[in-house]
Design a protein around this motif. Structure first.
Motif, PDB file in Angstrom:
ATOM      1  N   GLN A  62     -33.713  59.075 -54.102  1.00  0.00           N
ATOM      2  CA  GLN A  62     -35.009  59.301 -54.749  1.00  0.00           C
ATOM      3  C   GLN A  62     -34.825  60.038 -56.072  1.00  0.00           C
ATOM      4  O   GLN A  62     -35.506  59.748 -57.056  1.00  0.00           O
ATOM      5  N   HIS A  63     -33.904  61.004 -56.119  1.00  0.00           N
ATOM      6  CA  HIS A  63     -33.681  61.750 -57.368  1.00  0.00           C
ATOM      7  C   HIS A  63     -33.058  60.842 -58.431  1.00  0.00           C
ATOM      8  O   HIS A  63     -33.364  60.970 -59.616  1.00  0.00           O
ATOM      9  N   TRP A  78     -24.021  65.549 -51.914  1.00  0.00           N
ATOM     10  CA  TRP A  78     -25.098  65.022 -52.755  1.00  0.00           C
ATOM     11  C   TRP A  78     -25.999  66.137 -53.257  1.00  0.00           C
ATOM     12  O   TRP A  78     -26.459  66.120 -54.397  1.00  0.00           O
ATOM     13  N   ASP A  79     -26.278  67.089 -52.380  1.00  0.00           N
ATOM     14  CA  ASP A  79     -27.147  68.202 -52.753  1.00  0.00           C
ATOM     15  C   ASP A  79     -26.610  68.890 -54.013  1.00  0.00           C
ATOM     16  O   ASP A  79     -27.335  69.129 -54.981  1.00  0.00           O
ATOM     17  N   ILE A 130     -26.421  66.283 -57.246  1.00  0.00           N
ATOM     18  CA  ILE A 130     -27.700  66.053 -57.934  1.00  0.00           C
ATOM     19  C   ILE A 130     -28.011  67.238 -58.855  1.00  0.00           C
ATOM     20  O   ILE A 130     -28.406  67.063 -60.007  1.00  0.00           O
ATOM     21  N   ARG A 131     -27.775  68.432 -58.343  1.00  0.00           N
ATOM     22  CA  ARG A 131     -28.066  69.616 -59.176  1.00  0.00           C
ATOM     23  C   ARG A 131     -27.133  69.695 -60.377  1.00  0.00           C
ATOM     24  O   ARG A 131     -27.559  70.009 -61.484  1.00  0.00           O
ATOM     25  N   LEU A 169     -24.335  64.506 -47.310  1.00  0.00           N
ATOM     26  CA  LEU A 169     -25.567  65.074 -47.860  1.00  0.00           C
ATOM     27  C   LEU A 169     -25.334  66.412 -48.573  1.00  0.00           C
ATOM     28  O   LEU A 169     -25.883  66.629 -49.651  1.00  0.00           O
ATOM     29  N   PRO A 170     -24.524  67.332 -48.008  1.00  0.00           N
ATOM     30  CA  PRO A 170     -24.266  68.566 -48.768  1.00  0.00           C
ATOM     31  C   PRO A 170     -23.586  68.289 -50.116  1.00  0.00           C
ATOM     32  O   PRO A 170     -23.873  68.952 -51.112  1.00  0.00           O
ATOM     33  N   ILE A 175     -33.466  57.577 -58.619  1.00  0.00           N
ATOM     34  CA  ILE A 175     -34.534  56.666 -59.059  1.00  0.00           C
ATOM     35  C   ILE A 175     -35.458  57.390 -60.035  1.00  0.00           C
ATOM     36  O   ILE A 175     -35.822  56.850 -61.088  1.00  0.00           O
ATOM     37  N   SER A 176     -35.790  58.629 -59.712  1.00  0.00           N
ATOM     38  CA  SER A 176     -36.679  59.405 -60.569  1.00  0.00           C
ATOM     39  C   SER A 176     -36.078  59.557 -61.967  1.00  0.00           C
ATOM     40  O   SER A 176     -36.752  59.340 -62.977  1.00  0.00           O
ATOM     41  N   GLN A 198     -32.696  60.579 -49.562  1.00  0.00           N
ATOM     42  CA  GLN A 198     -33.119  61.746 -50.342  1.00  0.00           C
ATOM     43  C   GLN A 198     -32.459  61.814 -51.720  1.00  0.00           C
ATOM     44  O   GLN A 198     -33.160  61.891 -52.724  1.00  0.00           O
ATOM     45  N   PRO A 199     -31.115  61.772 -51.801  1.00  0.00           N
ATOM     46  CA  PRO A 199     -30.536  61.771 -53.153  1.00  0.00           C
ATOM     47  C   PRO A 199     -30.917  60.528 -53.954  1.00  0.00           C
ATOM     48  O   PRO A 199     -31.093  60.611 -55.173  1.00  0.00           O
ATOM     49  N   ARG A 237     -28.098  67.061 -62.908  1.00  0.00           N
ATOM     50  CA  ARG A 237     -29.333  67.400 -63.613  1.00  0.00           C
ATOM     51  C   ARG A 237     -29.061  68.441 -64.693  1.00  0.00           C
ATOM     52  O   ARG A 237     -29.540  68.326 -65.808  1.00  0.00           O
ATOM     53  N   ARG A 255     -36.105  56.347 -63.942  1.00  0.00           N
ATOM     54  CA  ARG A 255     -37.435  56.026 -64.491  1.00  0.00           C
ATOM     55  C   ARG A 255     -37.667  56.827 -65.774  1.00  0.00           C
ATOM     56  O   ARG A 255     -38.190  56.295 -66.753  1.00  0.00           O
ATOM     57  N   VAL A 256     -37.266  58.101 -65.776  1.00  0.00           N
ATOM     58  CA  VAL A 256     -37.413  58.908 -66.993  1.00  0.00           C
ATOM     59  C   VAL A 256     -36.586  58.291 -68.118  1.00  0.00           C
ATOM     60  O   VAL A 256     -37.052  58.144 -69.253  1.00  0.00           O
TER      61      VAL A 256
END
Lengths: 369, 310
Positions: free
Chosen positions: A71-72, A36-37, A40-41, A33-34, A74-75, A68-69, A44, A78-79
């Motif tokens: 979801q980002h 991924w944190d 993701i940033r 998770l760290p 997927i978001s 959690q990651p 982006r 979608r964009v």
């Protein structure tokens, strides 16, 4: 997409995390998770979040990514889906507007990748449609677009003159109702640039797309050369890694056909683009381990710069192609990015035009860039 | 030493510890989102102390959805008429605002984060509250008084899911809770203060783009139950009008769908997925137009709805 090399992936550190994930998307579900944190940033910031999501999704691994990651991802997907849908629609609108034009309408970059359903298209985030027409049809094309609701968003006299006199495109246009952005090109490099690719050759080799004779995209070799030219002349740091990843994807996709490689270097020389091709092959190979036939590498040396220049470029690009996120910067990063920015402008304009332009940019904010 | 049964909440921090933690990055969870907020501004710490005491603090290695910061820009503006910026992991989506609006800016910034970077949900501009597992959705057409209604309902037994952003999960059709502080403007602040004197507000910020703004603390019970989603049951378009008698008029589902879509931030991003999700939502709901002037009457009407057999 041809599968990526099955070499064991080295353990990434913070600075290499995004490139690692792009090269080995199959390792993504195992990230902590760290990790991924941070990933993701970074993705982006590099405008690669959608691409990362698409790579993982294409391998059927999206559901194995922690919630959690995921979801980002997927978001962002979608964009990207919305962007692709909009781009297809905008291309149709441009096609309709330019139907009376007795000339080919060539779609460039992101919108072209989408129209062609290239493997790099899914998840790609882009914000305008780039169109190229012959210079002799430029005035008529602009008029037709205006009649269909597009208008210039750069209203200052300086900007209008800057684009029309020196650039390879008109000032950016926006559709009054849909607010979508459009760049109308007549070439792929500014009139003032060091190198002068012959736009007629590009247009001549362009290929019909979507069963429409007037609507075209650049031929594969030219598409790669345009991508390389854009990357190594823009000096735009935020998208440098994204654009290099595009090149990697284009080379892998088109490179599956041996015909693509034969004559690539020769084509680059014809278009005065041997230098950007050399850089493209050098840095995609270094950063993404892009498979390039040895004979192509050998002949690409025709575009190699002098030893000092090359050493300087290697130093600058080592930082320029890092993920544009604070976690990947060191004290030299701003200097390297600035040098690449200046270099991009310097290649686009001779000094006696560049210096007044940069001075104008500094003292007249919200102006052309 | 035994581990505490409940995770630590923001209210467990002393004011000094909160200021210090916030300056380095305060990690907490609101509904489905994990947030790290950074700010050295005392007014932000005070706002958080006032309306965020019940939210759980996260571990240092937790995954963070939104890393945000409210800070004073460098330069002359730091001294002369000081301003504040909102940053989302380094991005600055808005122009700076006067420093007195620092805490509301954090709230608006968090809304922006959710509305722009959480397209896993259909995100509608609507307040949403719950009773017996069923959600009452109040879309926020301007002047509707949805936040005032929402603030009143959650003082009278309804659970707060959100006062601003209704998140609908396209996979399940359920509404996902995001129980943040309720944003109230102008007269609504005093209306709710006299309606429920025991409520806690953040300090009011004056002369914002929306007038005077204050945030109301979400009920603790809503925060504790922030992982319980709810099935949409009622879709009600409220309209506040002084001195009218209350009217609850059935609305046909087609119209309700179009109006809800109009109030959905990411309708065009999700396209067909949004159409299907909201179509299912409207099919599940009783849909009404609602005109009211008295909060007590309004609550009675909604309680009566909740009592009816479905």
């Amino acid at each position: 997409m041809p599968s990526r090399p099955l070499t064991p992936s080295p353990k990434p550190n913070a600075k290499t995390l995004l490139v690692h994930a792009l090269r080995y998307p199959e390792t993504a579900p195992a990230f902590t998770l760290p990790e991924w944190d941070l990933l993701i940033r970074q993705a982006r910031h590099a405008d690669l979040l959608g691409c990362l999501g698409a790579l993982i999704k294409a391998r059927g691994l999206l559901d194995q990514v922690a919630l959690q990651p995921r979801q980002h991802l997927i978001s962002a997907l979608r964009v990207a889906g919305k962007i692709a849908q909009t781009a297809r629609w905008e291309v149709q609108q441009v096609r309709t507007a330019l139907a009376p034009l007795n000339a080919p309408v060539v779609i460039l970059k992101g919108a072209a990748y989408t129209l062609m359903d290239l493997p790099i298209a899914p998840g790609r985030l882009f914000y305008d449609v780039d169109v190229m027409v012959p210079e002799t049809s430029l005035a008529q094309a602009e008029l037709l677009l205006k009649l269909h609701g597009w208008g210039s968003v750069k209203t200052s006299v300086y900007d209008q003159r800057y684009y029309r006199q020196w650039m390879h495109e008109l000032p950016p246009m926006q559709h009054a109702a849909r607010e979508t952005m459009l760049d109308l090109h007549h070439n792929i490099l500014p009139r003032t640039a060091r190198f002068h690719p012959d736009a007629e050759q590009l247009l001549h080799s362009a290929r019909a797309v979507g069963g429409d004779a007037q609507l075209r995209v650049l031929a594969p070799q030219d598409m790669v050369l345009h991508s390389a030219t854009h990357l190594f002349h823009e000096g735009e740091s935020r998208h440098a890694l994204r654009d290099l990843f595009d090149l990697d994807g284009l080379l892998r996709h088109f490179g599956a056909d041996a015909v693509f490689w034969s004559g690539l270097v020769q084509r680059a020389q014809q278009l005065e683009l041997a230098r950007p091709l050399y850089y493209a092959l050098r840095y995609t190979q270094r950063i993404f381990a892009t498979p390039i036939p040895p004979d192509v590498c050998a002949s690409a040396h025709a575009g190699e710069p002098g030893r000092l220049t090359l050493a300087l470029m290697d130093t600058l690009c080592a930082r320029g192609f890092r993920t544009p996120h604070p976690s990947c910067n060191d004290w030299l990063t701003p200097a390297a990015r600035f040098a690449l920015y200046v270099r991009g402008h310097w290649l686009r304009m001779p000094l006696h035009r560049l210096i007044p332009h940069l001075v104008h940019q500094t003292f007249a904010p919200n102006s052309a860039d | 030493m035994t581990a505490p049964a409940q995770p630590m909440t923001i209210g467990d921090l002393s004011p000094a510890a909160l200021r210090k933690t916030l300056a380095a990055g305060l990690r907490f969870r609101v509904g489905a989102f994990s947030i790290v907020a950074r700010s050295s501004l005392p007014s932000v710490a005070e706002g958080i102390a006032a309306v965020y005491p019940d939210y759980p603090i996260l571990e240092n290695d937790a995954f963070i959805d939104f890393a945000v910061r409210v800070a004073t820009p460098l330069g002359a503006r730091a001294v002369v008429r000081p301003q504040v910026n909102f940053q989302f992991d380094g991005y600055q989506p808005f122009k700076p605002l006067p420093q007195a609006q620092a805490f509301p800016l954090l709230e608006w910034g968090l809304n922006w984060c959710a509305a722009n970077h959480a397209h896993q949900y259909v995100i509608s501009h609507a307040a949403v509250v719950e009773k017996s597992g069923r959600a009452l959705i109040l879309p926020g057409t301007p002047g509707s008084g949805k936040s005032t209604l929402c603030a009143a309902l959650i003082q009278r037994g309804w659970r707060l899911l959100s006062d601003e952003l209704t998140l609908t999960d396209p996979e399940t059709g359920m509404v996902i809770p995001l129980p943040r502080p309720v944003s109230l403007k102008n007269q609504s602040i005093d209306v709710i203060r006299s309606f429920a004197p025991e409520t806690v507000f953040s300090a009011a910020a004056y002369d914002t783009l929306k007038g005077t703004v204050a945030h109301l603390r979400a009920p603790r019970a809503s925060i504790v139950r922030d992982s319980e989603s709810a099935l949409p049951a009622w879709l009600v378009f409220p309209k506040y009008q002084a001195e009218v008698t209350l009217q609850l008029t059935p609305l046909n589902r087609g119209q309700a769908l179009v109006r809800l879509a109009d109030n959905t931030f990411n309708y065009s991003v999700l396209g067909l997925t949004a159409f299907r999700t909201l179509g299912d939502l409207v099919r599940r709901c009783d849909c009404y137009d609602f005109t009211y002037s008295e909060l007590d009457d309004a609550i009675q009407a909604f309680d009566a709805l909740a009592e009816t057999q479905r």
